[in-house]
Write a protein that holds these residues in place. Structure first.
Motif, PDB file in Angstrom:
ATOM      1  N   ASN A  30      38.066  38.338 102.219  1.00 12.94           N
ATOM      2  CA  ASN A  30      38.528  36.932 102.158  1.00 12.94           C
ATOM      3  C   ASN A  30      37.298  36.036 101.625  1.00 12.94           C
ATOM      4  N   VAL A  64      30.177  51.257 105.304  1.00  8.44           N
ATOM      5  CA  VAL A  64      30.775  49.920 105.489  1.00  8.44           C
ATOM      6  C   VAL A  64      32.210  50.196 106.734  1.00  8.44           C
ATOM      7  N   ALA A  65      32.107  49.510 107.825  1.00  7.91           N
ATOM      8  CA  ALA A  65      33.285  49.703 108.467  1.00  7.91           C
ATOM      9  C   ALA A  65      34.002  48.378 107.996  1.00  7.91           C
ATOM     10  N   ARG A  66      35.387  48.747 108.092  1.00  2.75           N
ATOM     11  CA  ARG A  66      36.286  47.579 107.448  1.00  2.75           C
ATOM     12  C   ARG A  66      37.616  47.616 108.428  1.00  2.75           C
ATOM     13  N   GLY A  69      39.638  43.221 106.325  1.00  2.00           N
ATOM     14  CA  GLY A  69      39.097  42.517 105.084  1.00  2.00           C
ATOM     15  C   GLY A  69      39.218  40.864 105.348  1.00  2.00           C
ATOM     16  N   ALA A  75      31.206  40.155 104.435  1.00  2.00           N
ATOM     17  CA  ALA A  75      30.557  41.229 105.128  1.00  2.00           C
ATOM     18  C   ALA A  75      31.238  42.708 105.146  1.00  2.00           C
ATOM     19  N   PHE A  87      39.552  51.150 109.325  1.00  2.00           N
ATOM     20  CA  PHE A  87      40.147  51.175 110.876  1.00  2.00           C
ATOM     21  C   PHE A  87      41.644  51.303 110.901  1.00  2.00           C
ATOM     22  N   CYS A 135      44.098  40.290 111.604  1.00  2.00           N
ATOM     23  CA  CYS A 135      42.879  40.594 111.698  1.00  2.00           C
ATOM     24  C   CYS A 135      42.663  42.000 112.797  1.00  2.00           C
ATOM     25  N   GLY A 138      38.341  45.206 116.062  1.00  2.00           N
ATOM     26  CA  GLY A 138      36.893  45.651 115.723  1.00  2.00           C
ATOM     27  C   GLY A 138      36.245  44.685 114.857  1.00  2.00           C
ATOM     28  N   ALA A 146      36.381  33.951 117.267  1.00  2.00           N
ATOM     29  CA  ALA A 146      36.836  33.070 118.390  1.00  2.00           C
ATOM     30  C   ALA A 146      37.712  32.158 117.471  1.00  2.00           C
ATOM     31  N   GLY A 147      38.496  31.154 118.505  1.00  4.21           N
ATOM     32  CA  GLY A 147      39.291  30.083 117.941  1.00  4.21           C
ATOM     33  C   GLY A 147      39.443  29.039 118.928  1.00  4.21           C
ATOM     34  N   GLU A 196      28.157  42.583 112.899  1.00  5.46           N
ATOM     35  CA  GLU A 196      28.658  42.896 111.593  1.00  5.46           C
ATOM     36  C   GLU A 196      28.662  44.295 111.191  1.00  5.46           C
ATOM     37  N   GLU A 409      31.400  31.317 114.393  1.00  3.90           N
ATOM     38  CA  GLU A 409      32.410  32.412 114.382  1.00  3.90           C
ATOM     39  C   GLU A 409      32.598  33.392 113.263  1.00  3.90           C
TER      40      GLU A 409
HETATM   41  C1  LIG Z   1      43.436  32.545 107.345  1.00  2.00           C
HETATM   42  C2  LIG Z   1      42.107  32.971 108.022  1.00  2.00           C
HETATM   43  C3  LIG Z   1      41.868  32.336 109.236  1.00  2.00           C
HETATM   44  C4  LIG Z   1      40.670  32.781 109.828  1.00  2.00           C
HETATM   45  N1  LIG Z   1      40.529  31.917 111.350  1.00  2.00           N
HETATM   46  C5  LIG Z   1      39.432  32.298 111.747  1.00  2.00           C
HETATM   47  C6  LIG Z   1      39.146  31.699 113.332  1.00  2.00           C
HETATM   48  O1  LIG Z   1      39.903  30.833 113.632  1.00  2.00           O
HETATM   49  N2  LIG Z   1      38.236  32.183 113.868  1.00  2.00           N
HETATM   50  C7  LIG Z   1      37.458  33.058 113.526  1.00  2.00           C
HETATM   51  O2  LIG Z   1      36.556  33.638 114.205  1.00  2.00           O
HETATM   52  N3  LIG Z   1      37.599  33.762 112.226  1.00  2.00           N
HETATM   53  C8  LIG Z   1      38.674  33.459 111.560  1.00  2.00           C
HETATM   54  N4  LIG Z   1      38.764  33.837 110.215  1.00  2.00           N
HETATM   55  C9  LIG Z   1      37.789  35.069 109.806  1.00  2.00           C
HETATM   56  C10 LIG Z   1      38.395  36.676 110.016  1.00  2.00           C
HETATM   57  O3  LIG Z   1      39.843  36.802 110.333  1.00  2.00           O
HETATM   58  C11 LIG Z   1      37.700  37.168 111.195  1.00  2.00           C
HETATM   59  O4  LIG Z   1      36.210  37.223 111.189  1.00  2.00           O
HETATM   60  C12 LIG Z   1      38.141  38.383 111.832  1.00  2.00           C
HETATM   61  O5  LIG Z   1      37.261  38.831 113.177  1.00  2.00           O
HETATM   62  C13 LIG Z   1      37.678  39.683 110.713  1.00  2.00           C
HETATM   63  O6  LIG Z   1      38.678  40.686 111.219  1.00  2.00           O
HETATM   64  P1  LIG Z   1      38.951  41.616 110.276  1.00  2.00           P
HETATM   65  O7  LIG Z   1      39.767  42.899 110.946  1.00  2.00           O
HETATM   66  O8  LIG Z   1      39.615  41.290 108.989  1.00  2.00           O
HETATM   67  O9  LIG Z   1      37.462  42.628 109.969  1.00  2.00           O
HETATM   68  P2  LIG Z   1      36.845  42.695 108.525  1.00  2.00           P
HETATM   69  O10 LIG Z   1      36.868  41.453 107.764  1.00  2.00           O
HETATM   70  O11 LIG Z   1      37.358  43.876 107.877  1.00  2.00           O
HETATM   71  O12 LIG Z   1      35.408  42.927 108.932  1.00  2.00           O
HETATM   72  C14 LIG Z   1      34.520  42.012 109.409  1.00  2.00           C
HETATM   73  C15 LIG Z   1      33.224  42.465 109.840  1.00  2.00           C
HETATM   74  O13 LIG Z   1      33.591  43.459 110.991  1.00  2.00           O
HETATM   75  C16 LIG Z   1      32.891  44.759 110.829  1.00  2.00           C
HETATM   76  N5  LIG Z   1      33.902  45.803 111.385  1.00  2.00           N
HETATM   77  C17 LIG Z   1      34.888  46.237 111.187  1.00  2.00           C
HETATM   78  N6  LIG Z   1      35.355  46.872 111.909  1.00  2.00           N
HETATM   79  C18 LIG Z   1      34.367  47.485 112.485  1.00  2.00           C
HETATM   80  C19 LIG Z   1      33.848  48.445 113.544  1.00  2.00           C
HETATM   81  N7  LIG Z   1      34.998  49.152 113.983  1.00  2.00           N
HETATM   82  N8  LIG Z   1      32.736  48.681 113.706  1.00  2.00           N
HETATM   83  C20 LIG Z   1      31.601  47.833 113.578  1.00  2.00           C
HETATM   84  N9  LIG Z   1      31.811  46.947 112.652  1.00  2.00           N
HETATM   85  C21 LIG Z   1      33.240  46.722 112.084  1.00  2.00           C
HETATM   86  C22 LIG Z   1      32.853  44.899 109.017  1.00  2.00           C
HETATM   87  O14 LIG Z   1      31.756  45.872 108.616  1.00  2.00           O
HETATM   88  C23 LIG Z   1      32.419  43.428 109.038  1.00  2.00           C
HETATM   89  O15 LIG Z   1      31.343  43.198 109.048  1.00  2.00           O
HETATM   90  C24 LIG Z   1      39.837  33.579 109.389  1.00  2.00           C
HETATM   91  C25 LIG Z   1      40.243  34.333 108.441  1.00  2.00           C
HETATM   92  C26 LIG Z   1      41.300  33.894 107.616  1.00  2.00           C
HETATM   93  C27 LIG Z   1      41.892  34.674 106.148  1.00  2.00           C
END
Ligand SMILES: Cc1cc2nc3c(=O)[nH]c(=O)nc-3n(C[C@H](O)[C@H](O)[C@H](O)COP(=O)(O)OP(=O)(O)OC[C@H]3O[C@@H](n4cnc5c(N)ncnc54)[C@H](O)[C@@H]3O)c2cc1C
Length: 454
Positions: A30, A64-66, A69, A75, A87, A135, A138, A146-147, A196, A409
């Protein structure tokens, strides 16, 4: 590619790809950054992750763990190529244990799916990013996401009991507890949360559950200007009733929210959404206490949502803000700085000064009860983009001068990595680098993220 396709086939069977077109889809997040991974694998079991890390370490392959995204900081962008471990297929809720108020989950479970499953038992897991339907747990843990609820219930760090993980050395381990107390050794659980994916890959989490409150009431307080609203935030947080959400929107955010939700959003200089939850019999007292604190110079109107539908309309408008900003700027710079709540008025003043100096549009909203403000710089052309990039270090310096920090966050990723040295004590940063070496001596896990180059 250093780790061979045949090695990946031995571990994952057909559950991997090296097709560049398929890999492309896993090279962005993102943050809108993009890089091409050499392979994408789809683990379904802890043992596969152990073998994968060992194979990557033996061949010095970046890994890179995902989750999904959705992070905003780059990240998951594989700048150094290598393997993405997605994952999305390791997404089982292993166990919900209401007696001990915990749930054991795999990392790919979507936050929203977990909340739905827990609601059936009368519980919830407090971390509630707006991206909850898309999301993973993980990703939440790795970013310490958080939120709005964090003001009362905390973030991932306060709501996770233990983890199963694989370090960059290839060692598998469990850390943490299954109990609500524990005083045995260093707290590796909290260390991995917010790391991360740079220290270890999380393959299972034991989450602390909270009973769902029986009732909730939502107030909206509109103010003539931002200073009046932020002064009210300080008063609210200085009295004993902790709201379960205390959100802030400035006048420009309100204009965008009105376009989404209509007249339920007032035309004002700033707005606070103040929510309280608990037993129905306790709510009148809580509402009265919060209302007293919300009143003060500059208050235009204090309104209690008539029903759940009206409250949800208000929240939907708040949630719509982030995507709505793209209607102003395709290059929005979305920061999530934090200051002590008493310094919020100074933060907003400092931001005003910075945007005036650089002449760029700005919209501010966020989790004011935690002092966590989403500062959105909205450049509309190349010249404004260049000025926004010049302004950003000034924003961070201003935040740090107020006793705040760079991220509440969203985390650091690539986007804020080069500012980390400004935010941390040099000795603390040096210790972090040494911790990284202990967990991941060859630097294969999410290279280039979080820590600035030495
Ligand atoms: C519309 C929108 C609103 C959002 N609102 C918020 C909000 O209110 N609060 C907030 O905190 N964030 C928010 N976010 C950001 C995002 O959603 C969060 O950071 C979320 O936690 C990322 O989850 P993901 O599954 O997409 O992880 P990814 O983006 O895929 O990965 C994030 C990080 O986690 C690591 N990771 C993933 N899985 C593992 C694993 N199994 N082991 C170790 N590391 C791992 C990755 O390597 C990366 O460093 C928002 C994003 C969007 C697009």
């Amino acid at each position: 590619m250093p780790v061979s396709a045949s090695a990946l086939r031995d571990i994952f069977g057909a559950a991997f790809t090296t097709d560049p077109a398929e890999c492309l889809a896993y090279g962005y997040d993102n943050s809108r950054r993009q890089a091409q991974p050499d392979a994408v694998v789809f683990p379904t079991a802890h043992e596969q992750v152990v073998e994968l890390v060992r194979a990557c370490r033996a061949t010095h392959t970046p890994l890179v763990a995902r989750g999904r995204g959705t992070n905003t900081t780059g990240a998951t962008v594989p700048e150094a190529g290598g393997v993405i471990a997605s994952f999305e297929r390791m997404n089982r809720i292993v166990r919900i244990d209401v007696d001990d108020r915990l749930a054991v989950v795999e990392p790919g479970v979507l936050n929203g799916d977990l909340q739905t499953a827990l609601a059936a038992h009368g519980f919830f897991w407090p971390p509630d990013p707006t991206s909850s339907p898309y999301c993973t747990v993980g990703g939440n843990l790795a970013c310490n996401a958080a939120g709005p609820r964090a003001v009362k219930y905390g973030s991932c760090r306060e709501n996770t009991l233990g983890l199963r993980a694989v370090a960059g050395t290839g060692e598998e381990f469990r850390c943490g507890v299954n109990t609500t107390k524990g005083a045995v050794g260093y707290d590796l659980t909290r260390l991995l949360i917010g790391a991360e994916g740079t220290l270890a890959i999380i393959t299972e989490a034991t989450l602390k559950l909270t009973p769902k409150p029986a009732a909730k009431t939502t107030l909206s307080a509109s103010y003539t200007d931002v200073a009046a609203a932020t002064a009210a935030v300080t008063r609210i947080m200085a009295q004993p009733v902790v709201p379960c959400a205390l959100e802030f929107m400035d006048g420009e955010a309100l204009r965008l929210a009105r376009a989404h939700a209509g007249a339920v959003i007032p035309n004002a200089g700033a707005l606070l959404i103040v929510e309280t939850d608990g037993e129905p019999s306790d709510l009148p007292h809580a509402i009265a206490a919060l209302a007293i604190a919300a009143r003060g110079a500059g208050l235009i109107e204090l309104h209690t949502a008539a029903d759940a539908h009206e409250a949800e309309t208000l929240w939907a408008a708040r949630r719509a803000l982030s995507p709505a900003l793209r209607t102003i700027s395709n290059d929005k710079i979305n920061e999530d700085v934090v200051v002590p709540v008493s310094r919020l008025p100074e933060l907003i003043d400092a931001l005003r000064g910075i945007v005036k100096k650089h002449a760029i549009p700005i919209v501010n909203f966020g989790h004011a009860g935690n002092g966590n403000i989403h500062v959105n710089l909205l450049p509309r052309d190349a010249a404004e983009l260049a000025r926004a990039q010049t302004a950003l270090p000034e924003v961070f310096r201003g935040v740090i001068a107020l006793g705040g920090t760079l991220s509440g966050e969203h985390g650091i990723g690539l986007a804020k990595r080069d500012f980390l040295a400004d935010a941390l004590d040099p000795a603390a940063l040096a210790l972090m680098r040494r911790i990284k070496t202990q967990f991941d001596p060859d630097g294969i896990l999410n290279p280039g993220k979080l820590l600035p180059p030495a």
